[in-house]
Write a protein that holds these residues in place. Structure first.
Motif, PDB file in Angstrom:
ATOM      1  N   LEU A 135       0.777  -1.419  -0.307  1.00  0.00           N
ATOM      2  CA  LEU A 135       0.155   0.031  -0.131  1.00  0.00           C
ATOM      3  C   LEU A 135       1.432   1.106  -0.028  1.00  0.00           C
ATOM      4  O   LEU A 135       0.782   2.339  -0.786  1.00  0.00           O
ATOM      5  N   ARG A 136       1.772   0.740   0.869  1.00  0.00           N
ATOM      6  CA  ARG A 136       3.236   2.644   0.912  1.00  0.00           C
ATOM      7  C   ARG A 136       3.469   2.993  -0.311  1.00  0.00           C
ATOM      8  O   ARG A 136       3.428   3.804  -0.793  1.00  0.00           O
ATOM      9  N   SER A 137       3.747   1.685  -1.563  1.00  0.00           N
ATOM     10  CA  SER A 137       4.558   1.741  -2.707  1.00  0.00           C
ATOM     11  C   SER A 137       3.296   2.437  -3.668  1.00  0.00           C
ATOM     12  O   SER A 137       3.183   2.804  -4.718  1.00  0.00           O
ATOM     13  N   ASN A 138       1.971   1.394  -3.678  1.00  0.00           N
ATOM     14  CA  ASN A 138       0.752   1.824  -4.366  1.00  0.00           C
ATOM     15  C   ASN A 138      -0.165   2.404  -4.253  1.00  0.00           C
ATOM     16  O   ASN A 138      -1.153   2.852  -5.201  1.00  0.00           O
ATOM     17  N   ASN A 139      -0.836   2.598  -2.994  1.00  0.00           N
ATOM     18  CA  ASN A 139      -1.669   3.420  -3.032  1.00  0.00           C
ATOM     19  C   ASN A 139      -1.836   3.722  -1.167  1.00  0.00           C
ATOM     20  O   ASN A 139      -2.247   3.205  -0.411  1.00  0.00           O
ATOM     21  N   ASP A 148      -1.743 -12.198  -0.005  1.00  0.00           N
ATOM     22  CA  ASP A 148      -1.319 -13.627  -1.498  1.00  0.00           C
ATOM     23  C   ASP A 148      -1.743 -12.319  -3.336  1.00  0.00           C
ATOM     24  O   ASP A 148      -0.745 -12.843  -4.079  1.00  0.00           O
ATOM     25  N   LYS A 149      -2.262 -12.529  -2.901  1.00  0.00           N
ATOM     26  CA  LYS A 149      -3.257 -12.270  -4.282  1.00  0.00           C
ATOM     27  C   LYS A 149      -3.081 -10.175  -4.668  1.00  0.00           C
ATOM     28  O   LYS A 149      -2.823 -10.260  -5.761  1.00  0.00           O
ATOM     29  N   THR A 150      -3.196  -9.746  -3.720  1.00  0.00           N
ATOM     30  CA  THR A 150      -2.992  -8.357  -4.003  1.00  0.00           C
ATOM     31  C   THR A 150      -0.856  -8.224  -4.343  1.00  0.00           C
ATOM     32  O   THR A 150      -1.025  -7.076  -5.010  1.00  0.00           O
ATOM     33  N   VAL A 151      -0.619  -8.921  -2.902  1.00  0.00           N
ATOM     34  CA  VAL A 151       1.021  -7.914  -3.297  1.00  0.00           C
ATOM     35  C   VAL A 151       1.759  -8.516  -4.108  1.00  0.00           C
ATOM     36  O   VAL A 151       2.185  -8.592  -4.508  1.00  0.00           O
TER      37      VAL A 151
END
Length: 168
Positions: free
Chosen positions: A12-16, A165-168
């Motif tokens: 999330l820090r990198s993507n949202n 696992d699906k998200t990252v």
């Protein structure tokens, strides 16, 4: 739980970053005790561990779980109370549910604890009163206008790990 949250927070820090900032601080022991008392249940330890990392989200930056908001302990109680009022008022008396294996064949049970909300009345719930073949704490679907109830995972920890696992 902390390891999975760490992976998700890094992503999330990198993507949202806005969604990361939308997460609430940890729930306190008092918050969790109050929630359990008002729900009349003991929450699974894996879910309590999750709330002790982030007590849901504020709800101002989109949905954490695909198309659903991660409910805070206060929002869990609010959403549960809506279903409980409908249940106690007899709204589900003639409703027919199509429950999967291990899920009670009812429209709603007071021991189904919502932890997500899609904005349209639908949830993922912790099932704390499974039918034979089910497991207490399994994650199930709850649709407001459809009686189909399906198991998504055997536990919150399994569901959350698969989500991460699906998200990252």
């Amino acid at each position: 739980m902390k390891k999975q949250w760490g992976r998700l927070e890094a992503w999330l820090r990198s993507n949202n970053p806005a969604l990361l900032a939308d997460l609430n601080p940890p729930a306190s022991d008092a918050d969790i005790q109050k929630l359990e008392l008002q729900l009349g249940v003991e929450l699974p330890t894996d879910f309590v561990g999750c709330l002790k990392v982030h007590d849901g989200q504020r709800g101002g930056a989109g949905c954490l779980f695909s198309d659903s908001e991660f409910l805070s302990s206060q929002r869990i109680l609010k959403e549960w109370a809506i279903w409980k009022d409908l249940h106690d008022g007899g709204d589900f008396d003639d409703a027919e549910a199509e429950s999967g294996t291990g899920i009670q064949p009812v429209w709603w049970s007071p021991k189904w604890i919502p932890f997500t909300y899609n904005g349209a009345g639908d949830h993922l719930c912790l099932d704390l009163d499974p039918a034979g073949g089910g497991r207490a704490g399994q994650v199930i679907t709850l649709w407001h206008d459809d009686g189909s109830r399906k198991k998504k995972a055997d536990s919150f920890a399994q569901w959350f790990a698969e989500f991460v696992d699906k998200t990252v």
